[in-house]
Design a protein around this motif. Structure first.
Motif, mmCIF file in Angstrom:
data_model
loop_
_atom_site.group_PDB
_atom_site.id
_atom_site.type_symbol
_atom_site.label_atom_id
_atom_site.label_comp_id
_atom_site.label_asym_id
_atom_site.label_seq_id
_atom_site.Cartn_x
_atom_site.Cartn_y
_atom_site.Cartn_z
ATOM 1 N N LEU A 1 35.341 47.668 53.641
ATOM 2 C CA LEU A 1 35.706 46.255 53.533
ATOM 3 C C LEU A 1 35.697 45.809 52.080
ATOM 4 O O LEU A 1 36.633 45.158 51.616
ATOM 5 C CB LEU A 1 34.750 45.390 54.358
ATOM 6 C CG LEU A 1 34.942 43.885 54.233
ATOM 7 C CD1 LEU A 1 36.317 43.459 54.711
ATOM 8 C CD2 LEU A 1 33.845 43.155 55.013
ATOM 9 N N ASN A 2 34.663 46.168 51.327
ATOM 10 C CA ASN A 2 34.583 45.791 49.909
ATOM 11 C C ASN A 2 35.728 46.382 49.105
ATOM 12 O O ASN A 2 36.313 45.696 48.259
ATOM 13 C CB ASN A 2 33.240 46.214 49.318
ATOM 14 C CG ASN A 2 32.107 45.316 49.759
ATOM 15 O OD1 ASN A 2 32.315 44.143 50.029
ATOM 16 N ND2 ASN A 2 30.910 45.869 49.852
ATOM 17 N N ILE A 3 36.070 47.631 49.350
ATOM 18 C CA ILE A 3 37.178 48.281 48.639
ATOM 19 C C ILE A 3 38.485 47.556 48.944
ATOM 20 O O ILE A 3 39.274 47.251 48.037
ATOM 21 C CB ILE A 3 37.261 49.776 49.010
ATOM 22 C CG1 ILE A 3 36.074 50.541 48.413
ATOM 23 C CG2 ILE A 3 38.582 50.382 48.550
ATOM 24 C CD1 ILE A 3 35.908 51.954 48.956
ATOM 25 N N PHE B 1 42.116 41.262 45.948
ATOM 26 C CA PHE B 1 41.858 40.269 44.903
ATOM 27 C C PHE B 1 42.432 40.665 43.547
ATOM 28 O O PHE B 1 42.647 39.805 42.690
ATOM 29 C CB PHE B 1 40.367 39.984 44.785
ATOM 30 C CG PHE B 1 39.789 39.300 45.996
ATOM 31 C CD1 PHE B 1 40.517 38.367 46.724
ATOM 32 C CD2 PHE B 1 38.508 39.585 46.423
ATOM 33 C CE1 PHE B 1 39.983 37.733 47.833
ATOM 34 C CE2 PHE B 1 37.965 38.965 47.533
ATOM 35 C CZ PHE B 1 38.702 38.041 48.248
ATOM 36 N N LYS B 2 42.680 41.938 43.319
ATOM 37 C CA LYS B 2 43.242 42.392 42.045
ATOM 38 C C LYS B 2 44.744 42.132 41.943
ATOM 39 O O LYS B 2 45.302 42.173 40.857
ATOM 40 C CB LYS B 2 42.977 43.886 41.852
ATOM 41 C CG LYS B 2 41.544 44.200 41.510
ATOM 42 C CD LYS B 2 41.341 45.690 41.342
ATOM 43 C CE LYS B 2 39.881 46.022 41.094
ATOM 44 N NZ LYS B 2 39.662 47.473 40.994
ATOM 45 N N GLN B 3 45.377 41.855 43.072
ATOM 46 C CA GLN B 3 46.823 41.647 43.081
ATOM 47 C C GLN B 3 47.165 40.196 42.748
ATOM 48 O O GLN B 3 46.434 39.277 43.091
ATOM 49 C CB GLN B 3 47.393 41.970 44.462
ATOM 50 C CG GLN B 3 47.199 43.394 44.889
ATOM 51 C CD GLN B 3 47.745 43.609 46.277
ATOM 52 O OE1 GLN B 3 48.876 43.233 46.565
ATOM 53 N NE2 GLN B 3 46.939 44.190 47.145
ATOM 54 N N GLU B 4 48.280 40.026 42.080
ATOM 55 C CA GLU B 4 48.798 38.679 41.842
ATOM 56 C C GLU B 4 49.822 38.404 42.944
ATOM 57 O O GLU B 4 50.955 38.868 42.894
ATOM 58 C CB GLU B 4 49.467 38.572 40.474
ATOM 59 C CG GLU B 4 49.954 37.187 40.165
ATOM 60 C CD GLU B 4 50.636 37.089 38.817
ATOM 61 O OE1 GLU B 4 51.495 36.202 38.675
ATOM 62 O OE2 GLU B 4 50.334 37.889 37.930
ATOM 63 N N LEU B 5 49.396 37.683 43.960
ATOM 64 C CA LEU B 5 50.247 37.427 45.111
ATOM 65 C C LEU B 5 50.575 35.948 45.211
ATOM 66 O O LEU B 5 49.779 35.093 44.827
ATOM 67 C CB LEU B 5 49.542 37.871 46.404
ATOM 68 C CG LEU B 5 49.167 39.344 46.494
ATOM 69 C CD1 LEU B 5 48.322 39.599 47.731
ATOM 70 C CD2 LEU B 5 50.424 40.196 46.537
#
Length: 94
Positions: free
Chosen positions: A43-45, A51-55
């Motif tokens: 889940l954390n991964i 969250f690292k993506q710019e969506l």
């Protein structure tokens, strides 16, 4: 996967490692419309990747002529990034 690709849903995440008694369940669908996490580390991964993506989420009901007009305006920008931002901004204002 169809509902995710169509933009109707963002996808389904299951946090239950054993959703059926026989244990023979799918880990993920082909296009990740469904993903099962088997532990907190998974889940954390998955959350960190998200969250690292710019969506940008967008939705709307526009007829093809109006969409074509917005695309034509956005296409005047120089880069794909600028075109995408312009299109999203135009959609928000329509």
């Amino acid at each position: 996967d169809y509902l995710k690709n169509s933009g109707i849903i963002q996808g389904f995440w299951s946090l239950n490692p054993f959703p059926l008694n026989h244990g023979n369940t799918r880990k993920r669908s082909i296009k990740n419309g469904f993903i099962r996490m088997d532990n907190v580390d998974e889940l954390n991964i998955t959350l960190n990747q998200l969250f690292k993506q710019e969506l940008n989420f967008f939705s709307g009901m526009e007829n093809p002529e109006r969409l074509g007009h917005l695309i034509e305006i956005a296409n005047r920008e120089k880069t794909y990034h600028e075109k995408g931002l312009k299109f999203l901004n135009l959609l928000k204002r329509s």
